[in-house]
Motif scaffolding. Structure first.
Motif, mmCIF file in Angstrom:
data_model
loop_
_atom_site.group_PDB
_atom_site.id
_atom_site.type_symbol
_atom_site.label_atom_id
_atom_site.label_comp_id
_atom_site.label_asym_id
_atom_site.label_seq_id
_atom_site.Cartn_x
_atom_site.Cartn_y
_atom_site.Cartn_z
ATOM 1 N N ASP A 276 0.322 -0.972 0.013
ATOM 2 C CA ASP A 276 0.383 0.315 0.397
ATOM 3 C C ASP A 276 1.005 1.312 0.128
ATOM 4 N N LYS A 277 2.350 1.269 0.412
ATOM 5 C CA LYS A 277 3.064 2.501 0.273
ATOM 6 C C LYS A 277 4.148 1.618 -1.025
ATOM 7 N N LYS A 278 3.818 1.481 -1.876
ATOM 8 C CA LYS A 278 4.951 1.329 -3.552
ATOM 9 C C LYS A 278 4.877 2.265 -3.875
ATOM 10 N N ASP A 279 4.729 3.464 -3.267
ATOM 11 C CA ASP A 279 5.283 4.778 -3.906
ATOM 12 C C ASP A 279 6.254 5.147 -3.065
ATOM 13 N N VAL A 280 6.169 5.281 -1.741
ATOM 14 C CA VAL A 280 6.998 5.306 -0.637
ATOM 15 C C VAL A 280 8.355 4.802 -1.323
ATOM 16 N N LEU A 281 8.104 3.274 -1.285
ATOM 17 C CA LEU A 281 9.095 2.370 -1.984
ATOM 18 C C LEU A 281 10.112 2.637 -3.001
ATOM 19 N N ASP A 282 9.636 3.168 -3.819
ATOM 20 C CA ASP A 282 9.954 3.595 -5.026
ATOM 21 C C ASP A 282 11.508 4.042 -4.807
ATOM 22 N N LYS A 283 10.838 5.392 -3.899
ATOM 23 C CA LYS A 283 11.515 6.523 -3.874
ATOM 24 C C LYS A 283 12.207 6.469 -2.918
ATOM 25 N N LEU A 284 12.441 5.581 -1.900
ATOM 26 C CA LEU A 284 13.722 5.011 -1.008
ATOM 27 C C LEU A 284 14.300 4.269 -1.561
ATOM 28 N N ILE A 285 14.677 2.986 -2.870
ATOM 29 C CA ILE A 285 15.602 2.563 -3.396
ATOM 30 C C ILE A 285 16.348 3.122 -4.002
ATOM 31 N N VAL A 286 15.686 3.813 -4.195
ATOM 32 C CA VAL A 286 16.739 5.767 -5.059
ATOM 33 C C VAL A 286 18.178 4.927 -4.262
ATOM 34 N N ASN A 287 18.010 5.416 -2.753
ATOM 35 C CA ASN A 287 19.276 5.752 -2.549
ATOM 36 C C ASN A 287 19.758 4.208 -1.859
ATOM 37 N N PHE A 288 19.299 3.567 -1.169
ATOM 38 C CA PHE A 288 19.731 1.556 -1.394
ATOM 39 C C PHE A 288 20.253 0.820 -1.587
ATOM 40 N N SER A 289 21.797 1.128 -2.494
ATOM 41 C CA SER A 289 22.203 0.464 -3.233
ATOM 42 C C SER A 289 22.157 -1.588 -2.114
ATOM 43 N N LEU A 290 22.096 -2.641 -3.114
ATOM 44 C CA LEU A 290 21.800 -4.061 -2.860
ATOM 45 C C LEU A 290 23.041 -4.479 -0.906
ATOM 46 N N ASN A 291 24.542 -3.620 -1.545
ATOM 47 C CA ASN A 291 25.175 -3.640 -0.505
ATOM 48 C C ASN A 291 25.017 -3.372 1.141
ATOM 49 N N ARG A 292 24.339 -1.957 0.287
ATOM 50 C CA ARG A 292 23.742 -1.266 1.703
ATOM 51 C C ARG A 292 22.433 -2.126 2.068
ATOM 52 N N LEU A 293 21.571 -2.375 1.589
ATOM 53 C CA LEU A 293 20.563 -2.964 2.090
ATOM 54 C C LEU A 293 20.614 -4.401 3.047
ATOM 55 N N PHE A 294 21.493 -5.198 2.688
ATOM 56 C CA PHE A 294 22.532 -6.327 3.243
ATOM 57 C C PHE A 294 23.059 -5.769 5.025
ATOM 58 N N ASN A 295 23.234 -4.848 4.503
ATOM 59 C CA ASN A 295 23.886 -4.460 5.964
ATOM 60 C C ASN A 295 23.498 -4.011 6.958
ATOM 61 N N CYS A 296 22.326 -2.674 6.614
ATOM 62 C CA CYS A 296 21.051 -2.374 6.922
ATOM 63 C C CYS A 296 20.185 -3.693 7.539
ATOM 64 N N GLN A 297 20.296 -4.385 7.126
ATOM 65 C CA GLN A 297 19.420 -5.794 7.641
ATOM 66 C C GLN A 297 20.028 -6.812 8.523
ATOM 67 N N ASN A 298 21.679 -6.857 8.406
ATOM 68 C CA ASN A 298 22.385 -7.103 9.640
ATOM 69 C C ASN A 298 22.086 -6.339 11.023
ATOM 70 N N LEU A 299 22.044 -4.992 10.859
ATOM 71 C CA LEU A 299 22.551 -3.699 11.681
ATOM 72 C C LEU A 299 20.992 -4.533 12.618
ATOM 73 N N ILE A 300 19.650 -4.643 11.337
ATOM 74 C CA ILE A 300 18.871 -4.297 12.536
ATOM 75 C C ILE A 300 18.732 -5.666 13.913
ATOM 76 N N GLU A 301 18.866 -7.102 12.485
ATOM 77 C CA GLU A 301 19.107 -8.239 13.499
ATOM 78 C C GLU A 301 20.247 -8.523 14.586
ATOM 79 N N ASN A 302 20.815 -7.457 14.648
ATOM 80 C CA ASN A 302 21.655 -6.746 15.294
ATOM 81 C C ASN A 302 21.241 -6.602 17.037
ATOM 82 N N LEU A 303 20.772 -5.198 16.207
ATOM 83 C CA LEU A 303 19.594 -4.707 17.716
ATOM 84 C C LEU A 303 19.132 -5.528 18.460
#
Length: 328
Positions: A276-303
């Motif tokens: 339901d927030k596809k338009d927001v996700l489309d804007k966000l994806i521009v700022n996230f490389s695949l590597n950054r997404l995986f790194n952020c995922q690891n940070l959240i899991e650690n938190l």
């Protein structure tokens, strides 16, 4: 009155437990593991009730003295341990008190049952004390450890338990419960089921508008280019929240990161949690490389893992925010 029919889904686990009971092969220690809010605790309680039941046919019968006592939450042979205190953990004093109780003969049934909820929150002393009890089973006590993170338990405790994995509930199962028990309409039930990640507990939390705000907060956070002022301000705000809320916020972050990974892979929009927030996700994806997404995922899991510890909450959040800002 809870019985096997109260448990939504998990048919294989229910069948396995019934077979173990019928063949009198139920081990003295079981570990129920899986994400939060999918029926582990309910299943543990139903199993305890079945073990206590003195009915001659289908168990639990819901009519015998043991069933009535269990439903009234005053069965003398039942013991339940949960995290306590400011540290929100299970302490050795709780384990010792339980041990003194189970040393006595059963009073109403022919067994005692101990359920340890959020077993991963036991401190080291509590785990070591419990381990000694698990290593010397008496035959008239059944332990059921319930956890959403079995990797935080001692390997020696894991080795003493039969492990049963509870898979996330399907979206259809979540929708059925929402519509039948909570009178949620079809459209809202569909959205909540998608956001629930297979957890009924999480689905129910979405009935509270405050939790929708947390979801929006997570989306806004991902849009921020954090500066020093943001880090201290956000850390201060989170240090005033309880850990359950922060955990939920982290879960929302994980869902959004997952959606962004799916978008990176060109997946169908119907697979998105936040479609339901596809338009927001489309804007966000521009700022996230695949590597950054995986790194952020690891940070959240650690938190999420650190939230189960006794670490200072403000320092924990500051460390998370600083590490997050470094992900470019």
């Amino acid at each position: 009155m809870n019985d096997w029919s109260s448990i939504q889904g998990h048919e294989q686990i229910k069948n396995d437990l019934r077979q173990l009971l019928a063949e009198k092969r139920l081990p003295h220690a079981l570990l129920f593991t899986g994400i939060e809010g999918i029926g582990k605790n309910l299943t543990a309680n139903v199993l305890a009730k079945v073990l206590f039941c003195s009915g001659e046919k289908e168990k639990p019968c819901n009519n015998c003295s043991s069933c009535r006592a269990f439903d009234a939450k005053n069965h003398p042979d039942f013991y339940c341990l949960e995290p306590e205190g400011k540290a929100n953990n299970i302490k050795i004093e709780q384990i010792r008190q339980m041990q003194s109780q189970i040393a006595l003969s059963p009073y109403l049934a022919d067994k005692r049952v101990v359920i340890i909820n959020d077993a991963e929150t036991m401190n080291e002393a509590a785990e070591n004390s419990l381990l000694k009890t698990l290593e010397e089973p008496t035959g008239d006590v059944v332990f059921i450890l319930v956890t959403a993170n079995k990797d935080l338990l001692l390997p020696t405790i894991l080795s003493r338990c039969m492990k049963l994995y509870f898979a996330p509930l399907s979206e259809d199962e979540i929708k059925i419960i929402l519509k039948s028990k909570y009178a949620v309409n079809e459209d809202k039930a569909t959205v909540i089921a998608k956001l629930s990640g297979g957890s009924m507990k999480r689905a129910i939390s979405f009935l509270d508008d405050d939790n929708f705000n947390l979801c929006q907060n997570a989306m806004d956070f991902l849009s921020k280019d954090l500066n020093a002022k943001d880090i201290w301000q956000i850390s201060d705000e989170f240090s005033a929240m309880d850990k359950a809320k922060i955990k939920q916020w982290a879960d929302f972050l994980q869902m959004i990161i997952r959606d962004l990974l799916l978008l990176q892979a060109g997946a169908d929009d119907n697979l998105l949690y936040n479609r339901d927030k596809k338009d927001v996700l489309d804007k966000l994806i521009v700022n996230f490389s695949l590597n950054r997404l995986f790194n952020c995922q690891n940070l959240i899991e650690n938190l999420v893992k650190r939230l189960s510890s006794n670490a200072d909450l403000k320092l924990m959040m500051q460390d998370f925010m600083l590490s997050w800002r470094e992900q470019k």
